[in-house]
Enzyme design. Sequence first.
Site, PDB file in Angstrom:
ATOM      1  N   GLY A 283     -41.051  10.180 -26.750  1.00 29.58           N
ATOM      2  CA  GLY A 283     -42.103  10.987 -27.382  1.00 29.58           C
ATOM      3  C   GLY A 283     -41.894  12.479 -27.271  1.00 29.58           C
ATOM      4  CD  GLN A 284     -37.673  16.239 -24.713  1.00 25.77           C
ATOM      5  OE1 GLN A 284     -36.968  15.285 -24.372  1.00 25.77           O
ATOM      6  NE2 GLN A 284     -37.436  17.476 -24.333  1.00 25.77           N
TER       7      GLN A 284
ATOM      8  CG  HIS B 266     -42.076  20.461 -22.317  1.00 31.13           C
ATOM      9  ND1 HIS B 266     -40.996  20.238 -23.159  1.00 31.13           N
ATOM     10  CD2 HIS B 266     -43.048  19.635 -22.751  1.00 31.13           C
ATOM     11  CE1 HIS B 266     -41.322  19.334 -24.063  1.00 31.13           C
ATOM     12  NE2 HIS B 266     -42.570  18.935 -23.826  1.00 31.13           N
TER      13      HIS B 266
ATOM     14  CG  HIS C 292     -47.072  17.728 -21.342  1.00 34.78           C
ATOM     15  ND1 HIS C 292     -47.655  18.179 -22.503  1.00 34.78           N
ATOM     16  CD2 HIS C 292     -45.846  17.274 -21.696  1.00 34.78           C
ATOM     17  CE1 HIS C 292     -46.820  17.994 -23.520  1.00 34.78           C
ATOM     18  NE2 HIS C 292     -45.714  17.442 -23.054  1.00 34.78           N
TER      19      HIS C 292
HETATM   20  P1  DGP Z   1     -43.592  16.966 -26.068  1.00 34.50           P
HETATM   21  O1  DGP Z   1     -44.058  15.831 -26.922  1.00 34.50           O
HETATM   22  O2  DGP Z   1     -43.634  16.591 -24.583  1.00 34.50           O
HETATM   23  O3  DGP Z   1     -42.254  17.526 -26.483  1.00 34.50           O
HETATM   24  O4  DGP Z   1     -44.698  18.080 -26.242  1.00 34.50           O
HETATM   25  C1  DGP Z   1     -44.458  19.339 -26.747  1.00 34.50           C
HETATM   26  C2  DGP Z   1     -45.742  20.092 -26.628  1.00 34.50           C
HETATM   27  O5  DGP Z   1     -45.466  21.442 -26.957  1.00 34.50           O
HETATM   28  C3  DGP Z   1     -46.855  19.628 -27.544  1.00 34.50           C
HETATM   29  O6  DGP Z   1     -47.953  19.148 -26.763  1.00 34.50           O
HETATM   30  C4  DGP Z   1     -47.273  20.868 -28.339  1.00 34.50           C
HETATM   31  C5  DGP Z   1     -46.595  21.993 -27.606  1.00 34.50           C
HETATM   32  N1  DGP Z   1     -46.085  23.046 -28.463  1.00 34.50           N
HETATM   33  C6  DGP Z   1     -45.244  22.912 -29.513  1.00 34.50           C
HETATM   34  N2  DGP Z   1     -44.973  24.101 -30.063  1.00 34.50           N
HETATM   35  C7  DGP Z   1     -45.663  25.008 -29.325  1.00 34.50           C
HETATM   36  C8  DGP Z   1     -45.787  26.430 -29.414  1.00 34.50           C
HETATM   37  O7  DGP Z   1     -45.204  27.115 -30.262  1.00 34.50           O
HETATM   38  N3  DGP Z   1     -46.605  27.030 -28.500  1.00 34.50           N
HETATM   39  C9  DGP Z   1     -47.252  26.304 -27.533  1.00 34.50           C
HETATM   40  N4  DGP Z   1     -48.019  27.001 -26.682  1.00 34.50           N
HETATM   41  N5  DGP Z   1     -47.151  24.971 -27.418  1.00 34.50           N
HETATM   42  C10 DGP Z   1     -46.366  24.334 -28.315  1.00 34.50           C
END
Ligand code: DGP
Length: 112
Positions: A92-93, A99, A101
Amino acid sequence: MSDCIFCKIVAGQLPSSKVYEDDELLVFHDIHPFARVHLLIIPKVHIVSLAECTPEHERLLGRIMLLAPRLAREHGLDSGFKTLVNTGRGGGQEVFHLHVHVFGGGDPAARV
Ligand code: DGP
């Protein structure tokens, strides 16, 4: 990585609501929060995912995990919080820069 969103945030080329920064780590609010508090802890160095980590990243990963409870406390998550590391497309990445969460303040029984 020139096309990595999180590298652009690290470089200040894209905005973020930053809550913590040091020489190795950056923390900001997730743009699509799924709880009252939803932070992303990232290393400044580009690492694609947890699957690409090697023993040389041991200390960095430890620093990330120790930062999580500190920031959760500072954001009022006194009764607990969740951590999540999506790894790879099958995991689900969506953003391919490691990163963690850190989130809470929603339904504690929710799966995410
Ligand atoms: P994942 O599915 O673990 O790769 O989650 C990526 C997360 O990153 C998702 O919850 C939304 C967040 N995200 C994506 N683009 C941006 C961005 O430009 N700024 C911020 N603050 N968060 C972002």
